[in-house]
Design a protein around this motif. Structure first.
Motif, PDB file in Angstrom:
ATOM      1  N   UNK A   9      11.153  -2.017   2.102  1.00  0.00           N
ATOM      2  CA  UNK A   9      11.824  -2.186   0.802  1.00  0.00           C
ATOM      3  C   UNK A   9      11.959  -3.663   0.449  1.00  0.00           C
ATOM      4  N   UNK A  10      12.323  -4.474   1.417  1.00  0.00           N
ATOM      5  CA  UNK A  10      12.455  -5.907   1.164  1.00  0.00           C
ATOM      6  C   UNK A  10      11.121  -6.507   0.730  1.00  0.00           C
ATOM      7  N   UNK A  11      10.051  -6.214   1.451  1.00  0.00           N
ATOM      8  CA  UNK A  11       8.725  -6.745   1.096  1.00  0.00           C
ATOM      9  C   UNK A  11       8.311  -6.282  -0.292  1.00  0.00           C
ATOM     10  N   UNK A  12       8.544  -5.018  -0.582  1.00  0.00           N
ATOM     11  CA  UNK A  12       8.190  -4.457  -1.881  1.00  0.00           C
ATOM     12  C   UNK A  12       8.953  -5.143  -3.007  1.00  0.00           C
ATOM     13  N   UNK A  13      10.246  -5.313  -2.821  1.00  0.00           N
ATOM     14  CA  UNK A  13      11.062  -5.962  -3.855  1.00  0.00           C
ATOM     15  C   UNK A  13      10.648  -7.414  -4.052  1.00  0.00           C
ATOM     16  N   UNK A  14      10.380  -8.129  -2.971  1.00  0.00           N
ATOM     17  CA  UNK A  14       9.956  -9.527  -3.103  1.00  0.00           C
ATOM     18  C   UNK A  14       8.637  -9.639  -3.858  1.00  0.00           C
ATOM     19  N   UNK A  15       7.706  -8.753  -3.559  1.00  0.00           N
ATOM     20  CA  UNK A  15       6.422  -8.771  -4.263  1.00  0.00           C
ATOM     21  C   UNK A  15       6.595  -8.426  -5.742  1.00  0.00           C
ATOM     22  N   UNK A  16       7.482  -7.487  -6.045  1.00  0.00           N
ATOM     23  CA  UNK A  16       7.732  -7.139  -7.441  1.00  0.00           C
ATOM     24  C   UNK A  16       8.323  -8.322  -8.201  1.00  0.00           C
ATOM     25  N   UNK A  19       5.599 -10.848  -8.778  1.00  0.00           N
ATOM     26  CA  UNK A  19       4.706 -10.371  -9.841  1.00  0.00           C
ATOM     27  C   UNK A  19       5.328 -10.631 -11.213  1.00  0.00           C
ATOM     28  N   UNK A  20       6.606 -10.329 -11.336  1.00  0.00           N
ATOM     29  CA  UNK A  20       7.304 -10.556 -12.605  1.00  0.00           C
ATOM     30  C   UNK A  20       7.370 -12.037 -12.971  1.00  0.00           C
ATOM     31  N   UNK A  21       7.524 -12.893 -11.978  1.00  0.00           N
ATOM     32  CA  UNK A  21       7.656 -14.329 -12.209  1.00  0.00           C
ATOM     33  C   UNK A  21       6.310 -15.047 -12.288  1.00  0.00           C
ATOM     34  N   UNK A  22       5.232 -14.314 -12.016  1.00  0.00           N
ATOM     35  CA  UNK A  22       3.906 -14.900 -12.131  1.00  0.00           C
ATOM     36  C   UNK A  22       3.450 -15.707 -10.931  1.00  0.00           C
ATOM     37  N   UNK A  23       4.069 -15.534  -9.780  1.00  0.00           N
ATOM     38  CA  UNK A  23       3.698 -16.324  -8.612  1.00  0.00           C
ATOM     39  C   UNK A  23       2.991 -15.561  -7.516  1.00  0.00           C
ATOM     40  N   UNK A  29      -2.840 -16.041  -2.134  1.00  0.00           N
ATOM     41  CA  UNK A  29      -3.857 -17.023  -1.744  1.00  0.00           C
ATOM     42  C   UNK A  29      -3.411 -17.785  -0.497  1.00  0.00           C
ATOM     43  N   UNK A  30      -2.149 -18.141  -0.429  1.00  0.00           N
ATOM     44  CA  UNK A  30      -1.629 -18.833   0.754  1.00  0.00           C
ATOM     45  C   UNK A  30      -1.666 -17.922   1.974  1.00  0.00           C
ATOM     46  N   UNK A  31      -1.324 -16.655   1.768  1.00  0.00           N
ATOM     47  CA  UNK A  31      -1.383 -15.691   2.880  1.00  0.00           C
ATOM     48  C   UNK A  31      -2.820 -15.507   3.345  1.00  0.00           C
ATOM     49  N   UNK A  92       3.145  -1.631  -3.883  1.00  0.00           N
ATOM     50  CA  UNK A  92       3.910  -2.403  -4.863  1.00  0.00           C
ATOM     51  C   UNK A  92       3.067  -3.519  -5.471  1.00  0.00           C
ATOM     52  N   UNK A  93       2.073  -3.981  -4.712  1.00  0.00           N
ATOM     53  CA  UNK A  93       1.246  -5.102  -5.163  1.00  0.00           C
ATOM     54  C   UNK A  93      -0.199  -4.873  -4.728  1.00  0.00           C
ATOM     55  N   UNK A  94      -0.957  -4.073  -5.481  1.00  0.00           N
ATOM     56  CA  UNK A  94      -2.337  -3.765  -5.114  1.00  0.00           C
ATOM     57  C   UNK A  94      -3.241  -4.984  -4.992  1.00  0.00           C
ATOM     58  N   UNK A  95      -2.816  -6.118  -5.547  1.00  0.00           N
ATOM     59  CA  UNK A  95      -3.610  -7.339  -5.417  1.00  0.00           C
ATOM     60  C   UNK A  95      -3.745  -7.754  -3.951  1.00  0.00           C
TER      61      UNK A  95
END
Length: 134
Positions: A9-16, A19-23, A29-31, A92-95
C-alpha cells in the motif's frame, strides 16, 4: 501469529503521488539506473546472450521473480518470470514494466530484440519475454 504488512500500500500510494506530481518518470529512470548497475555486477561482461540471460534470471530469482530461461531455437530464448514481487506497485504504475524492458535492453545489448509475450498485468499468470539475437 502474523502482523499486518503495509509495504504494498505504501509503495502504491507513493507511486500514485509521484504520478500526480509529474515525477514518476524521473524516479523510474533513477531506479532503472540502479538496477542496471546492480545487474551488471552479476552478468558476465562477455559471452553469449544465453549466458547473460541465465545470469539475469538468477539475479531476478534472487529478488523473488522465480525466473528461468528457455531456449526456443538457435537464436531465440524466453525469459520467464513466474512471480512478480512488485506487482502491486506495477498495477498502480504500469510504467514500471516499460522501464523494466529498458533495463533488459541495456543489459543484453544491441544485438537482441525483446518482446513481452505474456504480462501479469494483462491477466496472464506470469511475465514472459521473447529474446531474439539479431
Amino acid at each position: 501469529m502474523f502482523f499486518p504488512d503495509g509495504h504494498d500500500r505504501l509503495a502504491t500510494e507513493l507511486l500514485q503521488v509521484l504520478e500526480e506530481k509529474g515525477g514518476v518518470e524521473e524516479v523510474l529512470a533513477a531506479r532503472a539506473k540502479l538496477q542496471i548497475e546492480h545487474y551488471q555486477n552479476r552478468l558476465p561482461r562477455t559471452g553469449s546472450v544465453q549466458a547473460r540471460l541465465a545470469a539475469l534470471a538468477k539475479a531476478r530469482s534472487d529478488e523473488g521473480y522465480m525466473a528461468e530461461v528457455r531456449r526456443l531455437g538457435p537464436k531465440t530464448f524466453e525469459l520467464v518470470e513466474n512471480h512478480c514481487p512488485v506487482c502491486a506497485a506495477a498495477r498502480a504504475c504500469p510504467k514500471m514494466c516499460s522501464s523494466e524492458l529498458d533495463v533488459f535492453y541495456a543489459l543484453l545489448g544491441d544485438d537482441v530484440a525483446i518482446v513481452r509475450t505474456e504480462h501479469i498485468l494483462d491477466g496472464f499468470r506470469r511475465c514472459v519475454y521473447r529474446v531474439s539475437v539479431e
